[in-house]
Write a protein that holds these residues in place. Structure first.
Motif, PDB file in Angstrom:
ATOM      1  N   ARG A  90      -7.631   4.984   2.775  1.00  9.75           N
ATOM      2  CA  ARG A  90      -8.788   4.098   2.575  1.00  9.75           C
ATOM      3  C   ARG A  90      -8.347   2.641   2.458  1.00  9.75           C
ATOM      4  NH1 ARG A  90     -11.529   5.473  -2.349  1.00  9.75           N
ATOM      5  NH2 ARG A  90     -13.450   4.562  -1.551  1.00  9.75           N
ATOM      6  N   ASN A  91      -7.260   2.393   1.727  1.00  9.53           N
ATOM      7  CA  ASN A  91      -6.767   1.022   1.575  1.00  9.53           C
ATOM      8  C   ASN A  91      -6.244   0.466   2.899  1.00  9.53           C
ATOM      9  OD1 ASN A  91      -7.391   0.936  -1.130  1.00  9.53           O
ATOM     10  ND2 ASN A  91      -5.342   1.536  -1.794  1.00  9.53           N
ATOM     11  N   ASN A 139       0.836  -1.200   0.000  1.00 15.56           N
ATOM     12  CA  ASN A 139       0.000   0.000   0.000  1.00 15.56           C
ATOM     13  C   ASN A 139       0.874   1.255   0.000  1.00 15.56           C
ATOM     14  OD1 ASN A 139      -2.399   1.490   0.087  1.00 15.56           O
ATOM     15  ND2 ASN A 139      -2.447   1.486   2.317  1.00 15.56           N
ATOM     16  N   GLY A 157      -6.224   7.569  -1.030  1.00 15.81           N
ATOM     17  CA  GLY A 157      -6.183   6.167  -1.451  1.00 15.81           C
ATOM     18  C   GLY A 157      -5.419   5.316  -0.453  1.00 15.81           C
ATOM     19  N   ARG A 191      -7.102   1.348   5.924  1.00 11.74           N
ATOM     20  CA  ARG A 191      -8.247   1.087   6.802  1.00 11.74           C
ATOM     21  C   ARG A 191      -8.938  -0.223   6.396  1.00 11.74           C
ATOM     22  NH1 ARG A 191      -9.285   6.266   7.528  1.00 11.74           N
ATOM     23  NH2 ARG A 191     -10.382   6.488   5.566  1.00 11.74           N
ATOM     24  N   ALA A 192      -9.108  -0.445   5.098  1.00  7.87           N
ATOM     25  CA  ALA A 192      -9.731  -1.687   4.622  1.00  7.87           C
ATOM     26  C   ALA A 192      -8.872  -2.897   4.993  1.00  7.87           C
ATOM     27  CB  ALA A 192      -9.943  -1.626   3.108  1.00  7.87           C
ATOM     28  N   THR A 214     -11.622  -5.912   5.035  1.00  3.98           N
ATOM     29  CA  THR A 214     -12.724  -5.701   4.098  1.00  3.98           C
ATOM     30  C   THR A 214     -12.149  -5.509   2.701  1.00  3.98           C
ATOM     31  OG1 THR A 214     -12.708  -3.307   4.498  1.00  3.98           O
ATOM     32  CG2 THR A 214     -14.187  -4.630   5.873  1.00  3.98           C
ATOM     33  N   LEU A 268     -10.823  -3.970  -0.704  1.00  3.96           N
ATOM     34  CA  LEU A 268     -10.188  -2.682  -0.969  1.00  3.96           C
ATOM     35  C   LEU A 268     -11.134  -1.793  -1.771  1.00  3.96           C
ATOM     36  CD1 LEU A 268      -6.571  -3.772  -1.916  1.00  3.96           C
ATOM     37  CD2 LEU A 268      -7.381  -2.853   0.256  1.00  3.96           C
ATOM     38  N   PRO A 269     -11.210  -0.512  -1.431  1.00  3.26           N
ATOM     39  CA  PRO A 269     -12.093   0.407  -2.165  1.00  3.26           C
ATOM     40  C   PRO A 269     -11.485   0.764  -3.520  1.00  3.26           C
ATOM     41  CG  PRO A 269     -10.887   1.591  -0.482  1.00  3.26           C
ATOM     42  CD  PRO A 269     -10.535   0.138  -0.320  1.00  3.26           C
ATOM     43  N   SER A 270     -12.331   1.224  -4.402  1.00  3.86           N
ATOM     44  CA  SER A 270     -11.834   1.667  -5.706  1.00  3.86           C
ATOM     45  C   SER A 270     -11.177   3.037  -5.559  1.00  3.86           C
ATOM     46  CB  SER A 270     -12.966   1.716  -6.724  1.00  3.86           C
ATOM     47  OG  SER A 270     -13.951   2.623  -6.296  1.00  3.86           O
ATOM     48  N   SER A 271     -10.361   3.370  -6.536  1.00  2.00           N
ATOM     49  CA  SER A 271      -9.648   4.637  -6.538  1.00  2.00           C
ATOM     50  C   SER A 271     -10.607   5.773  -6.884  1.00  2.00           C
ATOM     51  CB  SER A 271      -8.511   4.560  -7.558  1.00  2.00           C
ATOM     52  OG  SER A 271      -7.889   5.793  -7.677  1.00  2.00           O
ATOM     53  N   ILE A 272     -10.581   6.825  -6.093  1.00  2.00           N
ATOM     54  CA  ILE A 272     -11.490   7.957  -6.301  1.00  2.00           C
ATOM     55  C   ILE A 272     -11.050   8.824  -7.484  1.00  2.00           C
ATOM     56  CG2 ILE A 272     -12.392  10.073  -5.266  1.00  2.00           C
ATOM     57  CD1 ILE A 272     -12.053   8.788  -2.552  1.00  2.00           C
TER      58      ILE A 272
END
Length: 120
Positions: free
Chosen positions: A82-83, A25, A79, A85-86, A91, A93-97
């Protein structure tokens, strides 16, 4: 006494993930920072090298690259957070904003440079 880690909004959640994931990350964060530097360098070079392109389009492309380079560290920071934290909460991984807006900006800058070459 445990030392507080920054940012608390990330490290206050979940459990410590496998170090390999945290380091991956971090490498992604640094890749976004390198991308930011490259975008800004491209914007400066486009304006500074006197390429003899259509001046208005050259300036517009340079500004698009510079603004994108200035904003790209936001993707890096948010990014990364968020990564991380996931990862800590196990959980997905969220997508890139900001990946899509960055891509669009690079395409716009490329089209502007192409037009500047054709219209010189």
């Amino acid at each position: 006494m445990a030392r507080e880690r920054f940012p608390r909004s990330v490290y206050a959640h979940g459990d410590e993930p496998d170090a390999r994931f945290t380091l991956a990350n971090e490498r992604t964060f640094l890749a976004w920072i390198r991308t930011s530097l490259a975008l800004m360098a491209g914007g400066v070079a486009l304006e500074a090298l006197g390429l003899g392109l259509h001046p208005g389009l050259q300036l517009a492309a340079s500004i698009v690259l510079m603004i994108t380079g200035i904003l790209t560290p936001l993707q890096a920071w948010f990014g990364w957070a968020r990564n991380e934290r996931a990862l800590r909460q196990n959980t997905p991984l969220p997508s890139s904003i900001f990946a899509l807006p960055t891509m669009v900006a690079v395409i716009v800058a490329g089209v502007l440079v192409l037009l500047a070459i054709v219209l010189r």
